[in-house]
Write a protein that holds these residues in place. Structure first.
Motif, PDB file in Angstrom:
ATOM      1  N   PHE A  27       0.867  -1.166   0.000  1.00 42.14           N
ATOM      2  CA  PHE A  27       0.000   0.000   0.000  1.00 42.14           C
ATOM      3  C   PHE A  27       0.912   1.227   0.000  1.00 42.14           C
ATOM      4  N   GLY A  28       1.182   1.757  -1.190  1.00 43.21           N
ATOM      5  CA  GLY A  28       2.177   2.806  -1.368  1.00 43.21           C
ATOM      6  C   GLY A  28       1.829   4.122  -0.712  1.00 43.21           C
ATOM      7  N   LYS A  29       0.574   4.553  -0.783  1.00 42.22           N
ATOM      8  CA  LYS A  29       0.195   5.849  -0.211  1.00 42.22           C
ATOM      9  C   LYS A  29       0.261   5.835   1.310  1.00 42.22           C
ATOM     10  N   LYS A  30       0.002   4.683   1.919  1.00 44.28           N
ATOM     11  CA  LYS A  30       0.037   4.572   3.381  1.00 44.28           C
ATOM     12  C   LYS A  30       1.407   4.137   3.892  1.00 44.28           C
ATOM     13  N   VAL A  38       2.285 -12.810   9.180  1.00 42.24           N
ATOM     14  CA  VAL A  38       2.813 -11.868  10.171  1.00 42.24           C
ATOM     15  C   VAL A  38       1.722 -10.845  10.487  1.00 42.24           C
ATOM     16  N   ASN A  39       1.640 -10.434  11.765  1.00 44.68           N
ATOM     17  CA  ASN A  39       0.665  -9.451  12.233  1.00 44.68           C
ATOM     18  C   ASN A  39      -0.767  -9.957  12.037  1.00 44.68           C
ATOM     19  N   VAL A  40      -1.013 -11.188  12.478  1.00 46.10           N
ATOM     20  CA  VAL A  40      -2.320 -11.820  12.334  1.00 46.10           C
ATOM     21  C   VAL A  40      -3.156 -11.529  13.572  1.00 46.10           C
ATOM     22  N   ILE A  58      -7.345 -12.424  10.525  1.00 52.17           N
ATOM     23  CA  ILE A  58      -7.101 -11.364   9.548  1.00 52.17           C
ATOM     24  C   ILE A  58      -5.645 -10.932   9.644  1.00 52.17           C
ATOM     25  N   THR A  59      -4.992 -10.810   8.489  1.00 46.98           N
ATOM     26  CA  THR A  59      -3.620 -10.294   8.439  1.00 46.98           C
ATOM     27  C   THR A  59      -3.693  -8.797   8.176  1.00 46.98           C
ATOM     28  N   LYS A  60      -3.071  -8.017   9.060  1.00 55.28           N
ATOM     29  CA  LYS A  60      -3.073  -6.566   8.906  1.00 55.28           C
ATOM     30  C   LYS A  60      -1.713  -6.097   8.393  1.00 55.28           C
TER      31      LYS A  60
END
Length: 100
Positions: A27-30, A38-40, A58-60
């Motif tokens: 996500f380039g803009k963010k 990872v980060n589940v 959910i993976t964030k």
């Protein structure tokens, strides 16, 4: 951004520090990257229509600053640099000086 989708990365900070995973989406803009496994987080979802309810994983995405690239040649966490070859910009490992 020097990390591209399909690259292997290492998590430097957070609850998953030290874990490795492949980049799934950027996500380039963010300035965030979605890394597989990872980060589940778990989310409780209600039943809606034909979709069953229950606990969903959910993976964030993670910020780019908390990740580092792993060189596929030397298998070490490294920074990526750029070099021009025949008028084309190429990513290069800063440790082993080989093209990524």
């Amino acid at each position: 951004m020097k990390i591209k989708s399909g690259d292997q990365v290492l998590v430097l900070q957070g609850k998953d520090k030290g874990k490795k995973g492949n980049v799934e989406k950027i996500f380039g803009k963010k300035n965030q990257i979605l890394v597989t496994g990872v980060n589940v987080y778990k989310k409780h979802a209600k039943k809606s229509g034909s979709v069953a309810g229950g606990i969903i994983e959910i993976t964030k995405p993670l910020p780019v600053s908390k990740l580092t690239l792993i060189c596929p040649k030397c298998n070490l966490p490294t920074k990526a640099g750029f070099v021009l070859h025949d008028g084309k910009k190429r990513r290069v490992c800063k440790k082993c000086k080989k093209e990524i």
